[in-house]
Design a protein around this motif. Sequence first.
Motif, PDB file in Angstrom:
ATOM      1  N   GLY A   4       0.971  -1.252  -0.015  1.00 11.21           N
ATOM      2  CA  GLY A   4      -0.084   0.181  -0.134  1.00 11.21           C
ATOM      3  C   GLY A   4       0.897   1.189  -0.075  1.00 11.21           C
ATOM      4  N   ASP A   5       0.604   2.230   0.736  1.00 16.05           N
ATOM      5  CA  ASP A   5       1.090   3.645   0.590  1.00 16.05           C
ATOM      6  C   ASP A   5       2.461   3.392   1.170  1.00 16.05           C
ATOM      7  OD1 ASP A   5      -1.095   4.860  -0.401  1.00 16.05           O
ATOM      8  OD2 ASP A   5      -2.005   5.448   1.451  1.00 16.05           O
ATOM      9  N   LEU A   6       3.294   4.527   1.000  1.00 16.22           N
ATOM     10  CA  LEU A   6       4.573   4.625   1.682  1.00 16.22           C
ATOM     11  C   LEU A   6       4.450   5.267   2.955  1.00 16.22           C
ATOM     12  CD1 LEU A   6       6.717   6.196  -1.409  1.00 16.22           C
ATOM     13  CD2 LEU A   6       6.584   3.901  -0.822  1.00 16.22           C
ATOM     14  N   PHE A   7       5.451   4.698   3.838  1.00 18.97           N
ATOM     15  CA  PHE A   7       5.364   5.485   5.180  1.00 18.97           C
ATOM     16  C   PHE A   7       6.871   5.696   5.422  1.00 18.97           C
ATOM     17  CE2 PHE A   7       5.371   1.073   6.380  1.00 18.97           C
ATOM     18  CZ  PHE A   7       6.751   0.904   7.053  1.00 18.97           C
ATOM     19  N   ARG A   8       7.004   6.689   6.407  1.00 18.95           N
ATOM     20  CA  ARG A   8       8.210   7.050   6.916  1.00 18.95           C
ATOM     21  C   ARG A   8       8.218   6.886   8.632  1.00 18.95           C
ATOM     22  NH1 ARG A   8      12.168  12.256   5.202  1.00 18.95           N
ATOM     23  NH2 ARG A   8      14.033  11.323   6.107  1.00 18.95           N
ATOM     24  N   ILE A   9       9.344   6.176   9.061  1.00 18.03           N
ATOM     25  CA  ILE A   9       9.078   6.108  10.466  1.00 18.03           C
ATOM     26  C   ILE A   9       9.592   7.391  11.186  1.00 18.03           C
ATOM     27  CG2 ILE A   9      10.301   4.864  12.436  1.00 18.03           C
ATOM     28  CD1 ILE A   9      10.281   2.426  10.774  1.00 18.03           C
ATOM     29  N   LEU A  10       8.717   7.718  12.113  1.00 17.36           N
ATOM     30  CA  LEU A  10       9.119   8.983  13.050  1.00 17.36           C
ATOM     31  C   LEU A  10       9.571   8.361  14.388  1.00 17.36           C
ATOM     32  CD1 LEU A  10       5.872  10.953  12.639  1.00 17.36           C
ATOM     33  CD2 LEU A  10       8.211  11.249  11.208  1.00 17.36           C
ATOM     34  N   GLU A  11       9.158   7.315  14.781  1.00 14.15           N
ATOM     35  CA  GLU A  11       9.536   6.776  16.127  1.00 14.15           C
ATOM     36  C   GLU A  11       9.381   5.096  16.102  1.00 14.15           C
ATOM     37  OE1 GLU A  11       8.675   7.128  20.847  1.00 14.15           O
ATOM     38  OE2 GLU A  11       7.555   8.385  19.421  1.00 14.15           O
ATOM     39  N   VAL A  12      10.266   4.515  16.752  1.00 11.16           N
ATOM     40  CA  VAL A  12       9.987   3.010  16.925  1.00 11.16           C
ATOM     41  C   VAL A  12       9.450   2.858  18.117  1.00 11.16           C
ATOM     42  CG1 VAL A  12      10.925   0.648  16.691  1.00 11.16           C
ATOM     43  CG2 VAL A  12      11.707   2.318  15.026  1.00 11.16           C
TER      44      VAL A  12
END
Length: 212
Positions: free
Chosen positions: A81-89
């Motif tokens: 699906g959509d791309l995401f970018r991690i802000l916090e694990v």
Amino acid sequence: MTNFIPIFPLSVVVFPEEHLNLHIFEPRYTQLIREIAATQKPFGIPVVVDNQLQEWGALVYLEEIVRVDESGAMDIRTRGGDLFRILEVIREIPEKLYSGAIVNYPENDRNGNPEIMQQLVKQMRSLHDYLEIKKTFKKEDHLLTAYDIAHHSGLTIQEEYELLQLTQERQRQEYLRRHFEKIVPVLEKMDQLKQKIKMNGHFRPLSGFDIK
């Protein structure tokens, strides 16, 4: 927009709309898949490169649990699906074996140049001809995108990850164009070398040099 998603980090790049079959056997991820099946929500596959968790990944939707064996391991079919970018694990989640992440979803422009895409597909086919492999797609060639052919263009996982971070189709097309610019001449030289090696031991009609 930001939200929390469960994550399943893997040493693989998943592109939007890509179909991916997975064999799930670790207890933390069989738990994840069972919950995903019950809630019908997506999970995230962030990319792991050189044993390092990267920031970018793609949402993945469960399409089918194909098989579950006695140990609980399962074969599943998924779709990107959509791309995401991690802000916090979020490494520990109460009562969960798996981890999660707070992510955002970058804008992703899918409008490319049809003429450039046509040339990229042609270059990919040339690569496949050289390697003597045959790849069929579920789309007609004129409907293919950079995402569709990226896994079939000879990119390393690092290069696939670099392409994943490009959020405009024309950027992705340019990335693949430069890749083929580098790889096609190498293949042509290899083909010449292959033909030269094949000629060794054969009777060749060579003209002598005329000394004047």
